[in-house]
Design a protein around this motif. Structure first.
Motif, PDB file in Angstrom:
ATOM      1  N   MET A   1     -12.228 -10.873  -0.541  1.00  0.00           N
ATOM      2  CA  MET A   1     -10.971 -11.586  -0.340  1.00  0.00           C
ATOM      3  C   MET A   1      -9.800 -10.612  -0.390  1.00  0.00           C
ATOM      4  N   ASP A   2      -8.732 -11.005   0.281  1.00  0.00           N
ATOM      5  CA  ASP A   2      -7.491 -10.255   0.216  1.00  0.00           C
ATOM      6  C   ASP A   2      -6.729 -10.677  -1.031  1.00  0.00           C
ATOM      7  N   LEU A   3      -6.250  -9.701  -1.777  1.00  0.00           N
ATOM      8  CA  LEU A   3      -5.489  -9.970  -2.999  1.00  0.00           C
ATOM      9  C   LEU A   3      -4.091  -9.388  -2.826  1.00  0.00           C
ATOM     10  N   ILE A   4      -3.096 -10.244  -2.953  1.00  0.00           N
ATOM     11  CA  ILE A   4      -1.705  -9.811  -2.832  1.00  0.00           C
ATOM     12  C   ILE A   4      -0.990 -10.122  -4.137  1.00  0.00           C
ATOM     13  N   ILE A   5      -0.426  -9.084  -4.749  1.00  0.00           N
ATOM     14  CA  ILE A   5       0.283  -9.204  -6.018  1.00  0.00           C
ATOM     15  C   ILE A   5       1.763  -9.003  -5.741  1.00  0.00           C
ATOM     16  N   PHE A   6       2.594  -9.840  -6.342  1.00  0.00           N
ATOM     17  CA  PHE A   6       4.033  -9.700  -6.135  1.00  0.00           C
ATOM     18  C   PHE A   6       4.761  -9.812  -7.470  1.00  0.00           C
ATOM     19  N   SER A   7       5.925  -9.197  -7.534  1.00  0.00           N
ATOM     20  CA  SER A   7       6.719  -9.210  -8.753  1.00  0.00           C
ATOM     21  C   SER A   7       8.194  -9.252  -8.380  1.00  0.00           C
ATOM     22  N   SER A   8       8.978  -9.869  -9.253  1.00  0.00           N
ATOM     23  CA  SER A   8      10.423  -9.947  -9.039  1.00  0.00           C
ATOM     24  C   SER A   8      11.161  -8.756  -9.644  1.00  0.00           C
ATOM     25  N   GLU A   9      10.420  -7.771 -10.153  1.00  0.00           N
ATOM     26  CA  GLU A   9      11.056  -6.583 -10.718  1.00  0.00           C
ATOM     27  C   GLU A   9      11.758  -5.783  -9.620  1.00  0.00           C
ATOM     28  N   PRO A  10      12.807  -5.039  -9.991  1.00  0.00           N
ATOM     29  CA  PRO A  10      13.497  -4.204  -8.999  1.00  0.00           C
ATOM     30  C   PRO A  10      12.539  -3.198  -8.375  1.00  0.00           C
ATOM     31  N   LEU A  11      12.631  -3.034  -7.080  1.00  0.00           N
ATOM     32  CA  LEU A  11      11.736  -2.136  -6.357  1.00  0.00           C
ATOM     33  C   LEU A  11      12.307  -0.725  -6.353  1.00  0.00           C
ATOM     34  N   ASN A  12      11.509   0.225  -6.837  1.00  0.00           N
ATOM     35  CA  ASN A  12      11.910   1.628  -6.852  1.00  0.00           C
ATOM     36  C   ASN A  12      10.839   2.426  -6.124  1.00  0.00           C
TER      37      ASN A  12
ATOM     38  N   LEU B   1       3.173  -4.734   1.282  1.00  0.00           N
ATOM     39  CA  LEU B   1       3.049  -5.805   2.268  1.00  0.00           C
ATOM     40  C   LEU B   1       3.851  -5.439   3.521  1.00  0.00           C
ATOM     41  N   THR B   2       3.217  -5.501   4.669  1.00  0.00           N
ATOM     42  CA  THR B   2       3.868  -5.112   5.923  1.00  0.00           C
ATOM     43  C   THR B   2       4.323  -6.304   6.755  1.00  0.00           C
ATOM     44  N   GLU B   3       3.639  -7.428   6.609  1.00  0.00           N
ATOM     45  CA  GLU B   3       4.041  -8.619   7.346  1.00  0.00           C
ATOM     46  C   GLU B   3       3.618  -9.866   6.586  1.00  0.00           C
ATOM     47  N   ILE B   4       4.322 -10.952   6.848  1.00  0.00           N
ATOM     48  CA  ILE B   4       4.036 -12.210   6.182  1.00  0.00           C
ATOM     49  C   ILE B   4       3.138 -13.038   7.088  1.00  0.00           C
TER      50      ILE B   4
ATOM     51  N   ALA C   1       4.226 -17.693  -3.572  1.00  0.00           N
ATOM     52  CA  ALA C   1       5.053 -16.485  -3.466  1.00  0.00           C
ATOM     53  C   ALA C   1       6.136 -16.663  -2.403  1.00  0.00           C
ATOM     54  N   TYR C   2       5.772 -17.244  -1.274  1.00  0.00           N
ATOM     55  CA  TYR C   2       6.748 -17.446  -0.203  1.00  0.00           C
ATOM     56  C   TYR C   2       7.769 -18.516  -0.586  1.00  0.00           C
ATOM     57  N   ALA C   3       7.327 -19.515  -1.362  1.00  0.00           N
ATOM     58  CA  ALA C   3       8.256 -20.552  -1.812  1.00  0.00           C
ATOM     59  C   ALA C   3       9.311 -19.977  -2.748  1.00  0.00           C
ATOM     60  N   VAL C   4       8.942 -18.924  -3.499  1.00  0.00           N
ATOM     61  CA  VAL C   4       9.879 -18.300  -4.433  1.00  0.00           C
ATOM     62  C   VAL C   4      10.774 -17.281  -3.734  1.00  0.00           C
TER      63      VAL C   4
ATOM     64  N   LEU D   1      10.127 -11.788   0.637  1.00  0.00           N
ATOM     65  CA  LEU D   1       8.849 -11.372   0.054  1.00  0.00           C
ATOM     66  C   LEU D   1       8.407 -10.017   0.589  1.00  0.00           C
ATOM     67  N   GLU D   2       8.700  -9.756   1.836  1.00  0.00           N
ATOM     68  CA  GLU D   2       8.279  -8.502   2.456  1.00  0.00           C
ATOM     69  C   GLU D   2       8.988  -7.298   1.840  1.00  0.00           C
ATOM     70  N   SER D   3      10.191  -7.510   1.309  1.00  0.00           N
ATOM     71  CA  SER D   3      10.940  -6.401   0.709  1.00  0.00           C
ATOM     72  C   SER D   3      10.840  -6.398  -0.813  1.00  0.00           C
ATOM     73  N   ALA D   4      10.097  -7.354  -1.406  1.00  0.00           N
ATOM     74  CA  ALA D   4       9.933  -7.394  -2.857  1.00  0.00           C
ATOM     75  C   ALA D   4       8.855  -6.400  -3.282  1.00  0.00           C
ATOM     76  N   MET D   5       8.676  -6.267  -4.600  1.00  0.00           N
ATOM     77  CA  MET D   5       7.627  -5.399  -5.116  1.00  0.00           C
ATOM     78  C   MET D   5       6.287  -6.089  -4.907  1.00  0.00           C
ATOM     79  N   THR D   6       5.518  -5.613  -3.958  1.00  0.00           N
ATOM     80  CA  THR D   6       4.235  -6.224  -3.645  1.00  0.00           C
ATOM     81  C   THR D   6       3.147  -5.150  -3.567  1.00  0.00           C
ATOM     82  N   ALA D   7       1.928  -5.595  -3.672  1.00  0.00           N
ATOM     83  CA  ALA D   7       0.771  -4.715  -3.497  1.00  0.00           C
ATOM     84  C   ALA D   7      -0.355  -5.559  -2.938  1.00  0.00           C
ATOM     85  N   GLN D   8      -1.010  -5.056  -1.918  1.00  0.00           N
ATOM     86  CA  GLN D   8      -2.132  -5.787  -1.340  1.00  0.00           C
ATOM     87  C   GLN D   8      -3.381  -4.906  -1.357  1.00  0.00           C
TER      88      GLN D   8
END
Length: 222
Positions: free
Chosen positions: A37-48, A119-122, A131-134, A139-146
């Motif tokens: 399965m594809d696992l996508i993790i996202f966070s609202s922390e500032p992206l650095n 994440l490169t595309e939604i 995640a998209y509702a939030v 989401l594409e520019s948030a701190m994500t990892a897939q």
């Protein structure tokens, strides 16, 4: 997560593929199927971009109370979870059971790719996610990892052997908790060490007292 007799819906009109499906014994539609399965993790922390935001790591553990024979702990943490008491984490034991009995003899491995990519595309599936509702289009520019998580190892006869696979994961806010032994484990360890030590001490006392008696008896005779 439990994959219990998972059925794959093959929407195809290819007669050759349909014929192959009829000849298989695996209800997934393939003779030697493995699931992933594809696992996508996202966070609202500032992206650095200069620092690792989401990171995968493995730690050793002495406690195997809930997963006998497994002495490692895999985890994914955000930057704030590693440096402060904020952020978020995922933790799991690197074991997937092939039976509801959770028997170590019927187990396999969850394999995760630790090389996270942003994440490169939604996708359409993400547009229907929490995640998209939030985040919305941000989401594409948030701190994500897939990454991808697959289940299986060599000589486990694939998914068709048991038609059952589990993956148990814990989620949390803040720093990952440090593992400690439960009261039951501490009690068992204490009894396991104290009883032999007590028996050894009693044995030494008995042997010493017998030697003292022999020495006293010889003195009386002389």
């Amino acid at each position: 997560m439990v994959l219990d007799h998972l059925v794959l819906n093959l929407n195809t009109t290819d007669d050759e593929i349909l014929m192959e499906v009829k000849e298989t014994t695996d209800i997934s539609g393939f003779k030697k199927a493995r699931w992933a399965m594809d696992l996508i993790i996202f966070s609202s922390e500032p992206l650095n971009e200069e620092e690792k935001g989401i990171e995968f790591s493995t730690e050793k553990s002495l406690d195997d109370e809930n997963t006998p024979g497994v002495f490692h702990l895999d985890q994914i943490t955000t930057k704030l979870a590693r440096t402060t008491k904020q952020g978020g984490y995922m933790q799991w034991r690197p074991v997937s059971y092939l039976s509801s009995d959770r028997d170590i003899n019927l187990s396999t491995d969850p394999n995760i790719d630790g090389n996270f990519t942003s994440l490169t595309e939604i996708s359409i599936a993400l547009e229907e996610s929490l995640a998209y509702a939030v985040f919305g289009d941000k989401l594409e520019s948030a701190m994500t990892a897939q990454t991808k998580v697959s289940f299986g190892q060599k000589k486990d006869k694939f998914y068709a052997a048991n038609n059952y696979t589990t993956w148990t994961v814990g989620f949390g806010h803040g720093s990952p908790p440090k593992e400690t032994f439960s009261t039951m484990v501490i009690l068992v360890i204490t009894l396991g060490l104290s009883i032999p030590a007590l028996m050894f001490l009693i044995g030494c006392v008995v042997i010493a007292s017998r030697k003292c008696r022999r020495s006293t008896d010889q003195l009386i005779v002389n």
